[in-house]
Design an enzyme around this catalytic site. Sequence first.
Site, PDB file in Angstrom:
ATOM      1  N   CYS A 243      48.702 109.400  34.907  1.00  0.00           N
ATOM      2  CA  CYS A 243      47.356 108.853  35.179  1.00  0.00           C
ATOM      3  C   CYS A 243      47.412 107.977  36.433  1.00  0.00           C
ATOM      4  CB  CYS A 243      46.866 108.005  34.018  1.00  0.00           C
ATOM      5  SG  CYS A 243      46.863 108.857  32.442  1.00  0.00           S
ATOM      6  N   GLU A 369      48.846  98.768  39.899  1.00  0.00           N
ATOM      7  CA  GLU A 369      49.164 100.205  40.077  1.00  0.00           C
ATOM      8  C   GLU A 369      50.513 100.402  40.766  1.00  0.00           C
ATOM      9  OE1 GLU A 369      47.240 102.840  39.220  1.00  0.00           O
ATOM     10  OE2 GLU A 369      45.187 102.072  39.049  1.00  0.00           O
TER      11      GLU A 369
HETATM   12  P1  TGC Z   1      61.519 106.982  34.837  1.00  0.00           P
HETATM   13  O1  TGC Z   1      62.741 107.119  34.000  1.00  0.00           O
HETATM   14  O2  TGC Z   1      61.610 107.130  36.309  1.00  0.00           O
HETATM   15  O3  TGC Z   1      60.438 108.048  34.327  1.00  0.00           O
HETATM   16  C1  TGC Z   1      60.082 108.169  32.961  1.00  0.00           C
HETATM   17  C2  TGC Z   1      59.352 109.487  32.790  1.00  0.00           C
HETATM   18  O4  TGC Z   1      58.156 109.473  33.583  1.00  0.00           O
HETATM   19  C3  TGC Z   1      58.206 110.519  34.565  1.00  0.00           C
HETATM   20  N1  TGC Z   1      57.586 109.968  35.787  1.00  0.00           N
HETATM   21  C4  TGC Z   1      56.370 110.334  36.197  1.00  0.00           C
HETATM   22  N2  TGC Z   1      55.502 111.236  35.703  1.00  0.00           N
HETATM   23  C5  TGC Z   1      54.338 111.378  36.348  1.00  0.00           C
HETATM   24  N3  TGC Z   1      54.023 110.660  37.467  1.00  0.00           N
HETATM   25  C6  TGC Z   1      54.866 109.740  37.972  1.00  0.00           C
HETATM   26  N4  TGC Z   1      54.505 109.021  39.036  1.00  0.00           N
HETATM   27  C7  TGC Z   1      56.109 109.540  37.336  1.00  0.00           C
HETATM   28  N5  TGC Z   1      57.169 108.725  37.561  1.00  0.00           N
HETATM   29  C8  TGC Z   1      58.079 109.003  36.603  1.00  0.00           C
HETATM   30  C9  TGC Z   1      59.664 110.846  34.727  1.00  0.00           C
HETATM   31  O5  TGC Z   1      59.836 112.151  35.211  1.00  0.00           O
HETATM   32  C10 TGC Z   1      60.135 110.697  33.295  1.00  0.00           C
HETATM   33  O6  TGC Z   1      59.660 111.811  32.562  1.00  0.00           O
HETATM   34  P2  TGC Z   1      60.516 112.453  31.360  1.00  0.00           P
HETATM   35  O7  TGC Z   1      59.626 113.499  30.790  1.00  0.00           O
HETATM   36  O8  TGC Z   1      61.764 112.974  31.994  1.00  0.00           O
HETATM   37  O9  TGC Z   1      60.800 111.320  30.401  1.00  0.00           O
HETATM   38  O10 TGC Z   1      60.828 105.627  34.441  1.00  0.00           O
HETATM   39  P3  TGC Z   1      61.267 104.126  34.687  1.00  0.00           P
HETATM   40  O11 TGC Z   1      61.151 103.415  33.392  1.00  0.00           O
HETATM   41  O12 TGC Z   1      62.581 104.079  35.423  1.00  0.00           O
HETATM   42  O13 TGC Z   1      60.099 103.574  35.619  1.00  0.00           O
HETATM   43  C11 TGC Z   1      59.849 104.061  36.863  1.00  0.00           C
HETATM   44  C12 TGC Z   1      58.791 103.193  37.599  1.00  0.00           C
HETATM   45  C13 TGC Z   1      59.324 101.797  37.861  1.00  0.00           C
HETATM   46  C14 TGC Z   1      58.546 103.892  38.909  1.00  0.00           C
HETATM   47  C15 TGC Z   1      57.507 103.102  36.756  1.00  0.00           C
HETATM   48  O14 TGC Z   1      57.722 102.416  35.583  1.00  0.00           O
HETATM   49  C16 TGC Z   1      56.360 102.478  37.513  1.00  0.00           C
HETATM   50  O15 TGC Z   1      55.654 103.154  38.246  1.00  0.00           O
HETATM   51  N6  TGC Z   1      56.114 101.139  37.333  1.00  0.00           N
HETATM   52  C17 TGC Z   1      54.924 100.490  37.874  1.00  0.00           C
HETATM   53  C18 TGC Z   1      53.969 100.190  36.739  1.00  0.00           C
HETATM   54  C19 TGC Z   1      52.548 100.333  37.152  1.00  0.00           C
HETATM   55  O16 TGC Z   1      52.193 100.919  38.163  1.00  0.00           O
HETATM   56  N7  TGC Z   1      51.645  99.844  36.304  1.00  0.00           N
HETATM   57  C20 TGC Z   1      50.256 100.010  36.543  1.00  0.00           C
HETATM   58  C21 TGC Z   1      49.443  99.605  35.325  1.00  0.00           C
HETATM   59  S1  TGC Z   1      47.776 100.183  35.396  1.00  0.00           S
HETATM   60  C22 TGC Z   1      47.048  99.286  36.596  1.00  0.00           C
HETATM   61  O17 TGC Z   1      47.620  98.522  37.295  1.00  0.00           O
HETATM   62  C23 TGC Z   1      45.616  99.528  36.754  1.00  0.00           C
HETATM   63  S2  TGC Z   1      44.847  98.610  37.961  1.00  0.00           S
HETATM   64  C24 TGC Z   1      43.394  99.388  37.866  1.00  0.00           C
HETATM   65  C25 TGC Z   1      42.372  98.998  38.816  1.00  0.00           C
HETATM   66  O18 TGC Z   1      41.703  97.968  38.591  1.00  0.00           O
HETATM   67  O19 TGC Z   1      42.136  99.774  39.782  1.00  0.00           O
HETATM   68  P1  FAD Z   2      56.212  91.894  37.706  1.00  0.00           P
HETATM   69  O1  FAD Z   2      56.549  93.257  37.250  1.00  0.00           O
HETATM   70  O2  FAD Z   2      56.710  90.746  36.934  1.00  0.00           O
HETATM   71  O3  FAD Z   2      56.695  91.751  39.223  1.00  0.00           O
HETATM   72  C1  FAD Z   2      56.790  90.484  39.868  1.00  0.00           C
HETATM   73  C2  FAD Z   2      57.523  90.674  41.200  1.00  0.00           C
HETATM   74  O4  FAD Z   2      58.840  91.208  40.948  1.00  0.00           O
HETATM   75  C3  FAD Z   2      56.819  91.676  42.139  1.00  0.00           C
HETATM   76  O5  FAD Z   2      56.963  91.247  43.452  1.00  0.00           O
HETATM   77  C4  FAD Z   2      57.617  92.952  41.928  1.00  0.00           C
HETATM   78  O6  FAD Z   2      57.573  93.819  43.058  1.00  0.00           O
HETATM   79  C5  FAD Z   2      59.025  92.381  41.728  1.00  0.00           C
HETATM   80  N1  FAD Z   2      59.881  93.317  40.980  1.00  0.00           N
HETATM   81  C6  FAD Z   2      59.761  93.734  39.705  1.00  0.00           C
HETATM   82  N2  FAD Z   2      60.722  94.619  39.401  1.00  0.00           N
HETATM   83  C7  FAD Z   2      61.443  94.806  40.525  1.00  0.00           C
HETATM   84  C8  FAD Z   2      62.558  95.618  40.895  1.00  0.00           C
HETATM   85  N3  FAD Z   2      63.112  96.472  40.022  1.00  0.00           N
HETATM   86  N4  FAD Z   2      63.037  95.527  42.148  1.00  0.00           N
HETATM   87  C9  FAD Z   2      62.464  94.705  43.054  1.00  0.00           C
HETATM   88  N5  FAD Z   2      61.408  93.915  42.793  1.00  0.00           N
HETATM   89  C10 FAD Z   2      60.913  93.975  41.543  1.00  0.00           C
HETATM   90  N6  FAD Z   2      47.449  96.918  34.137  1.00  0.00           N
HETATM   91  C11 FAD Z   2      46.968  97.837  33.260  1.00  0.00           C
HETATM   92  O7  FAD Z   2      47.706  98.383  32.439  1.00  0.00           O
HETATM   93  N7  FAD Z   2      45.646  98.178  33.283  1.00  0.00           N
HETATM   94  C12 FAD Z   2      44.766  97.637  34.137  1.00  0.00           C
HETATM   95  O8  FAD Z   2      43.570  97.988  34.132  1.00  0.00           O
HETATM   96  C13 FAD Z   2      45.241  96.648  35.059  1.00  0.00           C
HETATM   97  N8  FAD Z   2      44.377  96.031  35.891  1.00  0.00           N
HETATM   98  C14 FAD Z   2      44.817  94.988  36.667  1.00  0.00           C
HETATM   99  C15 FAD Z   2      43.891  94.228  37.386  1.00  0.00           C
HETATM  100  C16 FAD Z   2      44.327  93.142  38.122  1.00  0.00           C
HETATM  101  C17 FAD Z   2      43.315  92.288  38.848  1.00  0.00           C
HETATM  102  C18 FAD Z   2      45.702  92.839  38.197  1.00  0.00           C
HETATM  103  C19 FAD Z   2      46.187  91.679  39.039  1.00  0.00           C
HETATM  104  C20 FAD Z   2      46.614  93.567  37.492  1.00  0.00           C
HETATM  105  C21 FAD Z   2      46.191  94.641  36.701  1.00  0.00           C
HETATM  106  N9  FAD Z   2      47.082  95.358  35.905  1.00  0.00           N
HETATM  107  C22 FAD Z   2      46.617  96.314  35.024  1.00  0.00           C
HETATM  108  C23 FAD Z   2      48.481  94.957  35.831  1.00  0.00           C
HETATM  109  C24 FAD Z   2      49.315  95.443  37.013  1.00  0.00           C
HETATM  110  O9  FAD Z   2      49.562  96.805  36.941  1.00  0.00           O
HETATM  111  C25 FAD Z   2      50.613  94.629  37.023  1.00  0.00           C
HETATM  112  O10 FAD Z   2      50.263  93.314  37.420  1.00  0.00           O
HETATM  113  C26 FAD Z   2      51.644  95.216  37.954  1.00  0.00           C
HETATM  114  O11 FAD Z   2      52.143  96.444  37.446  1.00  0.00           O
HETATM  115  C27 FAD Z   2      52.822  94.254  38.206  1.00  0.00           C
HETATM  116  O12 FAD Z   2      53.309  93.724  37.019  1.00  0.00           O
HETATM  117  P2  FAD Z   2      53.502  92.127  36.877  1.00  0.00           P
HETATM  118  O13 FAD Z   2      52.268  91.476  37.329  1.00  0.00           O
HETATM  119  O14 FAD Z   2      53.983  91.891  35.503  1.00  0.00           O
HETATM  120  O15 FAD Z   2      54.623  91.769  37.908  1.00  0.00           O
END
Ligand code: TGC
Ligand code: FAD
Length: 390
Positions: A243, A369
């Site tokens: 997603c 994200e």
């Molecule tokens: P890893 O072991 O690399 O992967 C686990 C499984 O996931 C698959 N995979 C993906 N699949 C689809 N798309 C991708 N981009 C994928 N990346 C990895 C992978 O192939 C594996 O699959 P399987 O079937 O073999 O198990 O996972 P990891 O635990 O080492 O983590 C990798 C990492 C750090 C890149 C990932 O955890 C990550 O992207 N972290 C960032 C978290 C993040 O972006 N959170 C966002 C929350 S939502 C949000 O912020 C909404 S804001 C909304 C708004 O207001 O606009």
């Molecule tokens: P952390 O993961 O604690 O990171 C803190 C710092 O450490 C960052 O600089 C990061 O780059 C660094 N860091 C962490 N790990 C590593 C590494 N391995 N190597 C090097 N540096 C590292 N989430 C949802 O699920 N749904 C939503 O709708 C959503 N909306 C959001 C809206 C807003 C306004 C905000 C601010 C956040 C939202 N989020 C949502 C959460 C967002 O996805 C997280 O804030 C984001 O993924 C980072 O996580 P964290 O804030 O816990 O920071």
Amino acid sequence: MPSFPGVDFIDFDSQLNDEEKLVRQTARQFVDNEIIPIIEKHSREGTFPKHLIPLLGELGFFGANLHGYGCAGMSNVAYGLMTQELERGDSGLRSFVSVQGALVMYPIYSFGSDAQKEKWLPRLQSGNAVGCFGLTEPQFGSNPGGMLTRAVKKGGQYILNGEKMWITSGSLADVAVVWAKTEDEKIRGFLVEKGTPGFKTWDVHGKWSLRASVTSGLSFGDCAIPEENLLPGVTGLRGPLGCLNQARYGIGWGAVGAAMACYDTALQYAKTRKQFANKPIASHQLVQEKLAWMITEIVKGQLLALHVGRLKDKGKADASHISMLKMNNVAMALETARKSRDILGANGIVDDYCVMRHMNNLESVYTYEGTNDIHKLIIGEKITGISAFV
Ligand code: TGC
Ligand code: FAD
């Protein structure tokens, strides 16, 4: 009011077809008529303009690149041009649309049962229902795989316990897509409906960023989730990360829109503000250098977005391509906002101008994200074959 003319230094428009230009123009006019006049007030008061939700639905902006269920079925490039214009208005508006389409409709569309699709997609598309996406937890942001939220099967139900944090549109939502681990430690997606006993939301206050967006915490205390609310089509972290690919793609374009708004504001200001020998500040070389940097980086951001969009339309966009787009364009937009704020001098800090609002918003966009550094590491893994996350 004449609509925003756009920023096109290298005849970028020659790369767009008529449908793409029409979608952009529709979104542009919507932003100019409905958003620009009210956004500073909403941002100042910390409110989301909820009255626009049905209008966004009518315009086809929710789930716009999905097909069926009333969705507009746009190309990914047209979709990106739409998010560009929305974020030119405000990142909070684009966030709302990204969450609704890419993080709520997309998982139901891709991983949902027919009954879930029939129940939710038409309502979400029209804006009659609002959704949110719960992945992040207080202790697990960049590393969502560590999540503590648990769903334990009991008869025909799952009993959900845990907490999600920083959830866009959380308290507005009629349905939350919640990611939780089941007893086998596998991550599964659940549709948690508003009003489910034990499901609570609260809003984050005191934000200096994304003020015109609702950001919430969600908590689940022994919530009984019917088995039919489990998303049957996906297991594991690849569900939510899939997603995120969709949403990060829209952000990559959206950031260009925020950068355009800041650049255009700084350019107009620099041509009229006079300092030294009654000359416009735009005549000073250091100011021109900043403007030249901005337009160059905006052009590079546009081309990257367009190329990844064309790849996505052909089914060839890799997650690491999307990471590069999100990482580069958000950092570029943030730096553009900072340089614009500088060019506006003291006027840059007040909300008579959009730049400080965009700058503050982009701090969140830089983090959510996937933070900028997480995207660097995703690209690093792609090119070296070595994961920095283990
Ligand atoms: P890893 O072991 O690399 O992967 C686990 C499984 O996931 C698959 N995979 C993906 N699949 C689809 N798309 C991708 N981009 C994928 N990346 C990895 C992978 O192939 C594996 O699959 P399987 O079937 O073999 O198990 O996972 P990891 O635990 O080492 O983590 C990798 C990492 C750090 C890149 C990932 O955890 C990550 O992207 N972290 C960032 C978290 C993040 O972006 N959170 C966002 C929350 S939502 C949000 O912020 C909404 S804001 C909304 C708004 O207001 O606009
Ligand atoms: P952390 O993961 O604690 O990171 C803190 C710092 O450490 C960052 O600089 C990061 O780059 C660094 N860091 C962490 N790990 C590593 C590494 N391995 N190597 C090097 N540096 C590292 N989430 C949802 O699920 N749904 C939503 O709708 C959503 N909306 C959001 C809206 C807003 C306004 C905000 C601010 C956040 C939202 N989020 C949502 C959460 C967002 O996805 C997280 O804030 C984001 O993924 C980072 O996580 P964290 O804030 O816990 O920071």
